[in-house]
Motif scaffolding. Sequence first.
Motif, PDB file in Angstrom:
ATOM      1  N   VAL A  54       0.642  -1.218   0.049  1.00 30.32           N
ATOM      2  CA  VAL A  54       0.072   0.096   0.166  1.00 30.32           C
ATOM      3  C   VAL A  54       0.950   1.394  -0.101  1.00 30.32           C
ATOM      4  CG1 VAL A  54      -1.759   1.268   1.191  1.00 30.32           C
ATOM      5  CG2 VAL A  54      -1.962  -1.101   1.055  1.00 30.32           C
ATOM      6  N   LEU A  55       1.794   1.261   0.754  1.00 32.76           N
ATOM      7  CA  LEU A  55       2.815   2.424   0.822  1.00 32.76           C
ATOM      8  C   LEU A  55       3.489   2.663  -0.432  1.00 32.76           C
ATOM      9  CD1 LEU A  55       4.314   4.562   2.384  1.00 32.76           C
ATOM     10  CD2 LEU A  55       6.165   3.048   3.038  1.00 32.76           C
ATOM     11  N   SER A  56       4.090   1.692  -1.365  1.00 38.21           N
ATOM     12  CA  SER A  56       4.548   1.737  -2.541  1.00 38.21           C
ATOM     13  C   SER A  56       3.498   2.356  -3.831  1.00 38.21           C
ATOM     14  CB  SER A  56       5.028   0.404  -3.005  1.00 38.21           C
ATOM     15  OG  SER A  56       4.095  -0.508  -3.483  1.00 38.21           O
ATOM     16  N   ILE A  57       2.156   2.064  -3.476  1.00 39.05           N
ATOM     17  CA  ILE A  57       1.179   2.555  -4.170  1.00 39.05           C
ATOM     18  C   ILE A  57       0.859   4.087  -4.098  1.00 39.05           C
ATOM     19  CG2 ILE A  57      -1.259   2.282  -5.029  1.00 39.05           C
ATOM     20  CD1 ILE A  57      -1.025  -0.751  -4.351  1.00 39.05           C
ATOM     21  N   VAL A  58       0.897   4.409  -2.985  1.00 38.75           N
ATOM     22  CA  VAL A  58       0.603   5.707  -2.513  1.00 38.75           C
ATOM     23  C   VAL A  58       1.576   6.650  -2.888  1.00 38.75           C
ATOM     24  CG1 VAL A  58       0.420   7.406  -0.482  1.00 38.75           C
ATOM     25  CG2 VAL A  58      -0.925   5.067  -0.372  1.00 38.75           C
ATOM     26  N   GLY A  64       6.112  11.813  -7.471  1.00 40.74           N
ATOM     27  CA  GLY A  64       6.280  12.698  -8.554  1.00 40.74           C
ATOM     28  C   GLY A  64       5.592  14.163  -8.448  1.00 40.74           C
ATOM     29  N   PRO A  65       4.304  14.431  -7.959  1.00 41.13           N
ATOM     30  CA  PRO A  65       3.965  15.657  -7.882  1.00 41.13           C
ATOM     31  C   PRO A  65       4.669  16.273  -6.768  1.00 41.13           C
ATOM     32  CG  PRO A  65       2.101  14.276  -8.221  1.00 41.13           C
ATOM     33  CD  PRO A  65       3.334  13.305  -8.442  1.00 41.13           C
ATOM     34  N   TYR A  66       4.787  15.461  -5.592  1.00 36.82           N
ATOM     35  CA  TYR A  66       5.393  16.233  -4.506  1.00 36.82           C
ATOM     36  C   TYR A  66       6.781  16.857  -4.983  1.00 36.82           C
ATOM     37  CZ  TYR A  66       7.920  16.520   0.116  1.00 36.82           C
ATOM     38  OH  TYR A  66       8.471  17.108   0.862  1.00 36.82           O
ATOM     39  N   MET A  67       7.686  15.920  -5.518  1.00 34.22           N
ATOM     40  CA  MET A  67       9.036  16.353  -5.755  1.00 34.22           C
ATOM     41  C   MET A  67       9.256  17.417  -6.670  1.00 34.22           C
ATOM     42  SD  MET A  67      10.796  14.787  -3.600  1.00 34.22           S
ATOM     43  CE  MET A  67      12.610  14.937  -4.235  1.00 34.22           C
ATOM     44  N   GLY A 124      12.829  17.753 -10.267  1.00 33.69           N
ATOM     45  CA  GLY A 124      12.407  17.236  -9.041  1.00 33.69           C
ATOM     46  C   GLY A 124      11.169  16.040  -9.699  1.00 33.69           C
ATOM     47  N   SER A 125      10.527  16.091 -10.620  1.00 33.64           N
ATOM     48  CA  SER A 125       9.799  14.878 -11.163  1.00 33.64           C
ATOM     49  C   SER A 125      10.569  13.637 -11.593  1.00 33.64           C
ATOM     50  CB  SER A 125       9.061  15.507 -12.615  1.00 33.64           C
ATOM     51  OG  SER A 125       8.455  14.321 -13.178  1.00 33.64           O
ATOM     52  N   PHE A 126      11.721  13.940 -12.033  1.00 26.37           N
ATOM     53  CA  PHE A 126      12.472  12.884 -12.479  1.00 26.37           C
ATOM     54  C   PHE A 126      13.019  12.077 -11.128  1.00 26.37           C
ATOM     55  CE2 PHE A 126      17.081  11.159 -13.406  1.00 26.37           C
ATOM     56  CZ  PHE A 126      16.533   9.840 -14.311  1.00 26.37           C
ATOM     57  N   VAL A 131      12.984   7.582  -7.112  1.00 21.47           N
ATOM     58  CA  VAL A 131      12.602   7.174  -5.807  1.00 21.47           C
ATOM     59  C   VAL A 131      11.631   6.164  -5.562  1.00 21.47           C
ATOM     60  CG1 VAL A 131      11.686   7.975  -3.525  1.00 21.47           C
ATOM     61  CG2 VAL A 131      13.235   9.230  -4.618  1.00 21.47           C
ATOM     62  N   THR A 132      10.347   6.416  -6.387  1.00 21.15           N
ATOM     63  CA  THR A 132       9.260   5.496  -6.233  1.00 21.15           C
ATOM     64  C   THR A 132       9.538   4.098  -7.074  1.00 21.15           C
ATOM     65  OG1 THR A 132       8.233   6.464  -8.176  1.00 21.15           O
ATOM     66  CG2 THR A 132       7.346   7.272  -6.132  1.00 21.15           C
TER      67      THR A 132
END
Length: 152
Positions: A54-58, A64-67, A124-126, A131-132
């Motif tokens: 679940v954490l990986s999905i969230v 991406g948007p956060y970074m 940041g997007s990259f 990270v994900t």
Amino acid sequence: MIVSGILILTAIVGCIIPAIPGPLLGYAGIIVLHLTQRVEFQTKELVILAIATVLSIVLDYAMGPYMTKKFGGTKFGVIGSVIGLIIGLFFGPLGIIVGPFIGAVGGELINDKDTNRALKSGLGSFIGFLVTTGFKLIVCGIFLWYFITKIV
């Protein structure tokens, strides 16, 4: 056990290809393995693996948007990043990696002609993508490790 192995291997591929829900398939592989008579997981293990899934999905949807924002991007960069990802899907793995970057930069350039800010937003997007993807690979690697250690 074969179905479980296929699900877990597909999960690893799904960590890189967004159209395949990697960690979710990997967890399904663990559940299938648990349902065999040969392998039994403790409830604690299944719960921890479910939380990691679940954490990986969230994180996959939020990082991406956060970074992008963290690196100075605006909503235009975030929207551009998402559009870039969608378009990138049609260009294979390289498109999936480069698409969000190009989209974030393009979105920022539409909003503001500041190339420096646009490139930072794209970076940041990259980084969010890296990270994900890394986190999903770790989670699916753990699924594969459990699979191998439980069947041997």
